[in-house]
Design an enzyme around this catalytic site. Structure first.
Site: not given
Length: 293
Positions: A2-3
């Site tokens: 995840p960013e």
DNA sequence: CTTATGACCTGATAGC
DNA sequence: TGCTATCAGGTCATAA
């Protein structure tokens, strides 16, 4: 995985499920996925340390705590109780935080390292097959800032050109490496670094110290735009990413360069290049993204 | 100090 | 079918 956009989407869905709820119980199935105050090393460095970890108490895991809110800085989440206790979560590459309504089964029970139970009977789990993520417990918000959040840069979602340029400084590194450096800017990872550089028409190979003021303005604006649009799409699911409800994100359909090496550039029609830069697969358009601009 | 590299993990996929 | 090699969204310790 995840960013920033994925973590923000998780933050929103998690806060909706947790706010105002009291945690009645917590179970830790893998002690080495949790870092408590006083633990040796106290971070991702789970290897090479011989000293034993401190004893994890129920209080550290937020038992009896009422959730006030869920905060985010970059890719890090903080579940804050109304008595000030904090649990910080980083998803690493494959981490998930899932909420299962009372009586409902979780989509997957494998690789679950921590479980919480709420006063409603809902259950919350942290699972992470690859174990690059982790959980940090803090006695209060000052400790969260001191031990963790003061060590990363400003949040990428609201970054402005002046601050970005100041923090990136006159680095000799290529701009792609600088965007991935969380001490410079918090929240950009490999997907959105490539997308932001494409939007700003900057080569990932451009040397940071060589960028002009106008280029910094384009870059900061592009970062905010790319991240904001990805949040509107509720994140990008390449494979593993899910929000707290287990839902995928639709942002993958908006990607203009990531994962499109060899395909046509949507702007000029030329061929997108793919190569390893800063130890990560990097895709860009050599025509639209010249080294000097 | 800055920068580059290998290491940490599991799982999906491509190729034979 | 089954094996092996390669790759993946992140971050750290270590070395140069």
């Amino acid at each position: 995985m995840p960013e920033l956009p994925e973590v923000e989407t998780l933050r929103r869905t998690l806060e909706a499920a947790l706010r105002g709820r009291t945690i009645v119980d917590a179970r830790v199935h893998r002690r080495d996925m949790v870092v408590a105050p006083g633990d040796p090393a106290g971070g991702w460095s789970r290897s090479g340390e011989t000293r034993a970890p401190v004893r994890l108490t129920r209080a550290m895991m937020l038992s009896e705590g009422r959730v006030e809110r869920v905060d985010r800085l970059g890719k890090r989440l903080a579940i804050v109780a109304d008595d000030g206790r904090v649990i910080e979560i980083h998803l690493g590459m494959s981490g998930q935080v899932l909420v299962a309504a009372r009586g409902r089964r979780l989509a997957s029970g494998e690789h679950v390292h921590v479980r919480w139970r709420l006063d409603t009977g809902d259950r919350v789990v942290f699972r992470d097959p690859r174990r690059f993520g982790g959980i940090w417990t803090h006695e209060n918000e000052d400790a969260l800032r001191e031990r963790s959040w003061s060590r990363v840069g400003p949040d990428a979602l609201t970054i402005d050109a002046r601050v970005l340029r100041l923090r990136a400084g006159d680095s000799a590194r290529v701009i792609k490496a600088v965007l991935l450096d969380q001490r410079v800017l918090a929240g950009v990872g490999n997907i959105y670094a490539d997308e932001a550089l494409f939007g700003a028409r900057i080569s990932p190979r451009a040397v940071t110290a060589d960028l002009e003021p106008a280029t910094w303005r384009r870059l900061a604006g592009s970062i905010r735009g790319v991240l904001g649009r990805a949040i509107a799409a509720r994140g990008t699911t390449l494979r593993d990413y899910r929000d707290a409800r287990g839902e995928v994100g639709e942002g993958g359909t908006t990607l203009r360069v990531y994962g499109r090496g060899g395909l046509a550039c949507g702007r000029c029609g030329g061929e997108l290049f793919s190569e390893t830069i800063a130890q990560r697969t990097t895709t860009w358009c050599p025509v639209c993204q010249p080294v000097s601009a």
